[in-house]
Write a protein that holds these residues in place. Structure first.
Motif, PDB file in Angstrom:
ATOM      1  N   ASP A 123      17.007  45.116  13.590  1.00 14.09           N
ATOM      2  CA  ASP A 123      17.347  46.309  14.380  1.00 14.09           C
ATOM      3  C   ASP A 123      18.512  47.092  13.777  1.00 14.09           C
ATOM      4  OD1 ASP A 123      19.357  44.533  14.802  1.00 14.09           O
ATOM      5  OD2 ASP A 123      19.431  44.766  16.981  1.00 14.09           O
ATOM      6  N   GLY A 124      18.937  46.707  12.577  1.00 12.30           N
ATOM      7  CA  GLY A 124      19.978  47.491  11.910  1.00 12.30           C
ATOM      8  C   GLY A 124      21.391  47.027  12.204  1.00 12.30           C
ATOM      9  N   ALA A 125      21.542  45.902  12.918  1.00 13.24           N
ATOM     10  CA  ALA A 125      22.889  45.404  13.209  1.00 13.24           C
ATOM     11  C   ALA A 125      23.421  44.637  12.005  1.00 13.24           C
ATOM     12  CB  ALA A 125      22.863  44.503  14.439  1.00 13.24           C
ATOM     13  N   GLN A 126      24.682  44.904  11.658  1.00 16.03           N
ATOM     14  CA  GLN A 126      25.290  44.180  10.536  1.00 16.03           C
ATOM     15  C   GLN A 126      25.749  42.809  11.001  1.00 16.03           C
ATOM     16  OE1 GLN A 126      28.293  45.911   7.707  1.00 16.03           O
ATOM     17  NE2 GLN A 126      29.732  44.594   8.797  1.00 16.03           N
ATOM     18  N   ARG A 127      25.421  41.793  10.229  1.00 14.46           N
ATOM     19  CA  ARG A 127      25.974  40.466  10.478  1.00 14.46           C
ATOM     20  C   ARG A 127      26.817  40.066   9.293  1.00 14.46           C
ATOM     21  NH1 ARG A 127      22.911  36.517  10.225  1.00 14.46           N
ATOM     22  NH2 ARG A 127      20.997  37.712   9.963  1.00 14.46           N
ATOM     23  N   GLU A 128      27.990  39.466   9.583  1.00 17.65           N
ATOM     24  CA  GLU A 128      28.887  39.100   8.487  1.00 17.65           C
ATOM     25  C   GLU A 128      28.722  37.629   8.151  1.00 17.65           C
ATOM     26  OE1 GLU A 128      31.090  40.543  11.319  1.00 17.65           O
ATOM     27  OE2 GLU A 128      30.324  42.498  10.724  1.00 17.65           O
ATOM     28  N   LYS A 129      28.520  37.367   6.880  1.00 17.60           N
ATOM     29  CA  LYS A 129      28.455  35.986   6.398  1.00 17.60           C
ATOM     30  C   LYS A 129      29.746  35.719   5.623  1.00 17.60           C
ATOM     31  CE  LYS A 129      24.882  36.968   3.856  1.00 17.60           C
ATOM     32  NZ  LYS A 129      23.753  36.874   2.927  1.00 17.60           N
ATOM     33  N   ILE A 462      25.408  52.278  10.377  1.00 19.39           N
ATOM     34  CA  ILE A 462      24.330  51.526   9.715  1.00 19.39           C
ATOM     35  C   ILE A 462      23.102  51.455  10.639  1.00 19.39           C
ATOM     36  CG2 ILE A 462      23.676  49.264   8.788  1.00 19.39           C
ATOM     37  CD1 ILE A 462      26.614  48.892   7.961  1.00 19.39           C
ATOM     38  N   ARG A 463      23.357  51.212  11.936  1.00 17.83           N
ATOM     39  CA  ARG A 463      22.239  51.154  12.879  1.00 17.83           C
ATOM     40  C   ARG A 463      21.509  52.497  12.946  1.00 17.83           C
ATOM     41  NH1 ARG A 463      24.866  50.240  17.354  1.00 17.83           N
ATOM     42  NH2 ARG A 463      26.138  48.587  16.433  1.00 17.83           N
ATOM     43  N   GLN A 464      22.284  53.577  12.938  1.00 18.32           N
ATOM     44  CA  GLN A 464      21.650  54.901  13.004  1.00 18.32           C
ATOM     45  C   GLN A 464      20.801  55.174  11.764  1.00 18.32           C
ATOM     46  OE1 GLN A 464      25.085  57.372  13.618  1.00 18.32           O
ATOM     47  NE2 GLN A 464      25.439  56.482  15.643  1.00 18.32           N
ATOM     48  N   ILE A 465      21.292  54.757  10.594  1.00 12.70           N
ATOM     49  CA  ILE A 465      20.491  54.976   9.381  1.00 12.70           C
ATOM     50  C   ILE A 465      19.151  54.254   9.532  1.00 12.70           C
ATOM     51  CG2 ILE A 465      20.340  54.535   6.895  1.00 12.70           C
ATOM     52  CD1 ILE A 465      23.426  54.821   6.802  1.00 12.70           C
ATOM     53  N   HIS A 466      19.178  53.041  10.093  1.00 10.25           N
ATOM     54  CA  HIS A 466      17.937  52.302  10.321  1.00 10.25           C
ATOM     55  C   HIS A 466      17.010  53.038  11.276  1.00 10.25           C
ATOM     56  CE1 HIS A 466      17.866  48.298   8.401  1.00 10.25           C
ATOM     57  NE2 HIS A 466      19.074  48.714   8.064  1.00 10.25           N
ATOM     58  N   ASP A 467      17.592  53.579  12.342  1.00  8.87           N
ATOM     59  CA  ASP A 467      16.758  54.295  13.310  1.00  8.87           C
ATOM     60  C   ASP A 467      16.122  55.529  12.668  1.00  8.87           C
ATOM     61  OD1 ASP A 467      17.539  52.368  15.057  1.00  8.87           O
ATOM     62  OD2 ASP A 467      19.013  53.611  16.121  1.00  8.87           O
ATOM     63  N   TYR A 468      16.911  56.257  11.907  1.00  7.87           N
ATOM     64  CA  TYR A 468      16.371  57.452  11.253  1.00  7.87           C
ATOM     65  C   TYR A 468      15.302  57.072  10.231  1.00  7.87           C
ATOM     66  CZ  TYR A 468      19.945  60.440  13.350  1.00  7.87           C
ATOM     67  OH  TYR A 468      20.740  61.129  14.230  1.00  7.87           O
ATOM     68  N   ALA A 469      15.533  55.973   9.521  1.00 10.81           N
ATOM     69  CA  ALA A 469      14.550  55.542   8.517  1.00 10.81           C
ATOM     70  C   ALA A 469      13.207  55.295   9.201  1.00 10.81           C
ATOM     71  CB  ALA A 469      15.033  54.279   7.812  1.00 10.81           C
ATOM     72  N   ARG A 470      13.262  54.664  10.369  1.00 14.87           N
ATOM     73  CA  ARG A 470      12.022  54.374  11.095  1.00 14.87           C
ATOM     74  C   ARG A 470      11.364  55.674  11.556  1.00 14.87           C
ATOM     75  NH1 ARG A 470      13.260  49.816  14.964  1.00 14.87           N
ATOM     76  NH2 ARG A 470      13.699  48.765  12.990  1.00 14.87           N
ATOM     77  N   LEU A 471      12.192  56.563  12.054  1.00 12.62           N
ATOM     78  CA  LEU A 471      11.706  57.852  12.563  1.00 12.62           C
ATOM     79  C   LEU A 471      11.015  58.660  11.459  1.00 12.62           C
ATOM     80  CD1 LEU A 471      12.129  59.027  15.412  1.00 12.62           C
ATOM     81  CD2 LEU A 471      14.094  60.289  14.515  1.00 12.62           C
ATOM     82  N   LEU A 472      11.571  58.595  10.252  1.00 10.98           N
ATOM     83  CA  LEU A 472      11.016  59.402   9.152  1.00 10.98           C
ATOM     84  C   LEU A 472       9.790  58.745   8.527  1.00 10.98           C
ATOM     85  CD1 LEU A 472      14.404  60.477   7.576  1.00 10.98           C
ATOM     86  CD2 LEU A 472      12.689  62.043   8.501  1.00 10.98           C
ATOM     87  N   GLY A 473       9.649  57.445   8.717  1.00 11.15           N
ATOM     88  CA  GLY A 473       8.458  56.724   8.262  1.00 11.15           C
ATOM     89  C   GLY A 473       8.127  56.998   6.809  1.00 11.15           C
ATOM     90  N   GLU A 474       6.867  57.356   6.565  1.00 12.77           N
ATOM     91  CA  GLU A 474       6.444  57.617   5.192  1.00 12.77           C
ATOM     92  C   GLU A 474       6.671  59.073   4.795  1.00 12.77           C
ATOM     93  OE1 GLU A 474       5.714  55.398   2.801  1.00 12.77           O
ATOM     94  OE2 GLU A 474       6.297  54.013   4.404  1.00 12.77           O
ATOM     95  N   ASP A 475       7.081  59.923   5.752  1.00 10.27           N
ATOM     96  CA  ASP A 475       7.299  61.334   5.412  1.00 10.27           C
ATOM     97  C   ASP A 475       8.442  61.464   4.403  1.00 10.27           C
ATOM     98  OD1 ASP A 475       5.302  62.141   7.088  1.00 10.27           O
ATOM     99  OD2 ASP A 475       6.636  62.497   8.794  1.00 10.27           O
ATOM    100  N   VAL A 476       9.556  60.835   4.731  1.00  2.26           N
ATOM    101  CA  VAL A 476      10.702  60.799   3.805  1.00  2.26           C
ATOM    102  C   VAL A 476      11.147  59.340   3.726  1.00  2.26           C
ATOM    103  CG1 VAL A 476      13.020  61.640   3.287  1.00  2.26           C
ATOM    104  CG2 VAL A 476      11.414  63.123   4.526  1.00  2.26           C
ATOM    105  N   PRO A 477      10.553  58.567   2.810  1.00  5.38           N
ATOM    106  CA  PRO A 477      10.876  57.136   2.745  1.00  5.38           C
ATOM    107  C   PRO A 477      12.390  56.930   2.602  1.00  5.38           C
ATOM    108  CG  PRO A 477       9.043  57.642   1.299  1.00  5.38           C
ATOM    109  CD  PRO A 477       9.589  58.958   1.778  1.00  5.38           C
ATOM    110  N   THR A 478      12.938  56.068   3.462  1.00  3.89           N
ATOM    111  CA  THR A 478      14.378  55.847   3.512  1.00  3.89           C
ATOM    112  C   THR A 478      14.634  54.350   3.607  1.00  3.89           C
ATOM    113  OG1 THR A 478      14.683  57.957   4.662  1.00  3.89           O
ATOM    114  CG2 THR A 478      16.483  56.359   4.820  1.00  3.89           C
ATOM    115  N   VAL A 479      15.495  53.830   2.722  1.00  2.00           N
ATOM    116  CA  VAL A 479      15.828  52.402   2.786  1.00  2.00           C
ATOM    117  C   VAL A 479      17.338  52.226   2.816  1.00  2.00           C
ATOM    118  CG1 VAL A 479      13.754  51.566   1.609  1.00  2.00           C
ATOM    119  CG2 VAL A 479      15.782  52.160   0.255  1.00  2.00           C
TER     120      VAL A 479
END
Ligand SMILES: *Cc1c(COP(=O)(O)O)cnc(C)c1O
Length: 617
Positions: A123-129, A462-479
């Motif tokens: 879900d885009g949450a950062q975990r620290e190791k 970081i979470r927002q970047i993940h959400d936007y990446a999902r929203l853009l899907g294959e239109d504008v591939p985002t990783v």
């Protein structure tokens, strides 16, 4: 086939006439290496055998004239004692000092638990190791120790040594300070564990170890001719205080004598970034190395401002870009502040394909990056081939880490830096439908960056970047690639087509990743802040976003909207047409990134300016 001598490290036959071959003189013999890596590895394993290095190794301590203090120094990913730009700058500075034979010794903290390793949940949450590492695998322990007082307890500080080898074998030692010594209390043994961890008292304890422990360690180790102390950012300001304490009194002549010896580089353009410690806490932890009223006069009446302390005890003070100097002068009115614009270590940040190309067309660039101007004569096809090679490597890395296959023919934009609010990583998504419309089928985006564990806003980015990446899907591939470190940085700055930078002005003191991109022919599309005010020649080395200054009265939300609108306009009408419709123009831009910007924004030029402006006078 004629037989060639073998590389003593990897065993590969080395053709002495081939390009990119390295050599070292050892006991009067010339040894050949397939790469700089093997040569460095050999010199690391045989420090005493190297005829060029041996005298320096023997005389190192007596001959060192400058001690360079930094809370973090990024040497390699196996030594994870850095969080970002400040550490990378320190590492690049010392690498250039080694190449240029500047007699410096580096001083930093061991940070046994490193900064942290980053994992990202689905879900885009950062975990620290934990980023634990074994100093004994990489560093050499030194016999001498230093003593400091913490809260009245005697604390022993031991020292580990790392060597940076310059181009001709000259050694710059880096000392790592460590309180994990048997005999220290359990609490004190953990003071040098976590880089930027803990509360105010923990941070102050670390800064006591770095500043005061650092000066005493240099003494204990026999560095007897140190003339100048260079404090890279405020964390080591107590080094200057220790020099004052050593003099036994705090009169006008003592201030003058300490100031003659100290150099302070500030990196922080906002008041909130200059940490302030409660004087009561300072007295509890540190005692009274100088009378309380003197400390208050030097560092602030209400609280101890570490930047102010360094400013008042340094004769040479500088910001890290021209604009940052102006901002710093406003923060500290009446202070004489200069600037030396940052740079990056050219050889370190140039990918293999461009190293080869520079070796062919810019001979001498490794010793003297000014020679990169010569790239203007290189054939365009070679430039394009070098870039496509770096891009293919990045796309492979993206596929391996995310399972997504990016296309090599699409304009690929990169954004990687510490995830923190002012860097505005999500500005590009401000009008996500506009982005989808202009980028559908023609744009790909790659992001990376760590958020400090206590920076909730940074983690939200970081979470927002993940959400936007999902929203853009294959239109504008985002990783989003987790675990931003030196290797990933190098893959990104060389493998994308455009480097995006959208900080909120004037909060980016310099920024250096765009300089790394320039070394690989990658233009910046960037807000005019930090180094880019100096590096941007519109349409020649990249593109600006928005004006250089925004009216102070304009609200941050309105500034975001203005900048996002200009960003979309630039992308649609300038960047994409140049990339897709005019290859000659694009290649000219790539060349000018190198010829105009890499030739200047490198740490060799920067160190030379420190030598002439700060170290020698
Ligand atoms: C270069 C670098 C940075 C600093 O980049 P900025 O552009 O100054 O934000 C941070 N982290 C890593 C790993 C780097 O290589």
């Amino acid at each position: 086939m004629k037989s060639h001598p073998k590389d003593p490290i990897c065993g590969m036959p080395v053709d002495p006439t081939a390009l990119g071959i390295c050599s070292a003189r050892v006991d009067g013999r010339e040894l050949l290496f397939c790469s700089d890596y093997c040569r460095r590895e050999f010199l690391r394993q045989h420090p005493s055998e190297t005829t060029t290095a041996a005298p320096e190794v023997r005389e190192a301590r007596a001959a060192r004239k400058i001690a360079y203090f930094s809370m973090e120094i990024a040497l390699e990913d196996r030594v994870p004692t850095f969080s970002g730009g400040l550490g990378v700058l320190a590492g690049d500075t010392l690498r250039s000092c080694a190449d240029l034979r500047v007699p410096v010794v580096g001083v930093t903290l061991l940070s046994r638990k490193g900064y942290f390793g980053q994992a990202i949940d689905p879900d885009g949450a950062q975990r620290e190791k934990p980023a634990s590492w074994k100093p004994e695998d990489v560093l050499a322990p030194l016999p001498a120790t230093a003593r400091i007082d913490l809260e009245g307890r005697a604390v022993e500080v031991r020292v580990w040594r790392h060597e940076i080898l310059g181009a001709d074998g000259y050694v710059v030692p880096v000392l790592f300070l460590d309180t994990d010594v048997p005999g220290n209390t359990e609490q004190d043994r953990h003071v040098t564990d976590h880089l930027y961890g803990g509360d105010d008292a923990y941070r102050l304890s670390q800064e006591i170890v770095l500043g005061i422990g650092g000066i005493r360690a240099l003494k204990a180790l026999g560095y007897s001719s140190i003339q100048k102390i260079h404090m890279n950012e405020r964390h080591s300001s107590l080094a200057a205080l220790e020099l004052l304490r050593e003099r036994g009194s705090a009169g006008e002549a003592d201030f003058r004598a300490v100031r003659e010896r100290c150099i302070f580089t500030t990196h922080t353009p906002v008041p909130a970034g200059h940490d302030r410690f409660d004087h009561g806490m300072v007295r509890r932890l540190l005692g009274e190395p100088v009378p309380g009223d003197v400390l208050a006069m030097l560092s602030g009446k209400d609280r101890l401002n570490m930047s102010l302390l360094a400013l008042n005890l340094s004769r040479y003070v500088n910001g890290v870009a021209r604009k940052h100097r102006e901002v710093s002068e406003q923060l500290f009115p009446g202070q004489d502040i200069r600037h030396i614009t940052n740079g990056v270590h050219s050889l370190t940040w140039t990918c293999a394909g461009f190293r080869d190309l520079f070796d062919r067309h810019c001979p001498g660039w490794r010793e003297d990056p000014f020679m990169l101007r010569k790239v203007l004569v290189a054939p365009e096809e070679e430039l394009w081939r070098a870039h496509q090679g770096a891009k293919a490597a990045l796309l492979d890395l993206i596929a391996a880490r995310t399972g997504r296959r990016f296309r090599p023919d699409l304009l690929t934009i990169g954004f990687a830096r510490r995830a923190t609010a002012y860097k505005r990583a999500t500005l590009l998504f401000r009008d996500v439908e506009r982005l989808r419309q202009l980028g559908r089928g023609v744009l790909q985006l790659v992001f990376a960056g760590k958020a400090h564990p206590a920076d909730g806003d940074g983690k939200a980015v970081i979470r927002q970047i993940h959400d936007y990446a999902r929203l853009l899907g294959e239109d504008v591939p985002t990783v989003f690639l987790p675990g931003y470190d030196l290797e990933l940085a190098k893959a990104l700055v060389s493998g994308v087509d455009v480097w995006l930078n959208t900080p909120l002005r004037p909060l980016e003191a310099s920024g250096t990743s765009g300089m790394k991109a320039a070394h690989n022919g990658v233009p910046s599309l960037s807000v005019l802040d930090g180094w880019w005010v100096e590096g941007c020649v519109e349409g020649v080395t990249g593109w600006p976003i928005g004006p250089e200054t925004v009216p102070a009265a304009r609200e941050p939300g309105a500034v975001d909207a203005d900048d996002a609108a200009d960003l979309y306009r630039r992308l649609e009408h300038e960047v994409m047409p140049a990339f897709y419709q005019s290859q000659p123009r694009w290649l000219a831009i790539m060349k000018h990134c190198i010829a105009l910007n890499a030739s200047f924004f490198n740490s060799h030029r920067m160190v030379q300016q420190y030598v002439t402006n700060a170290y020698l006078p």
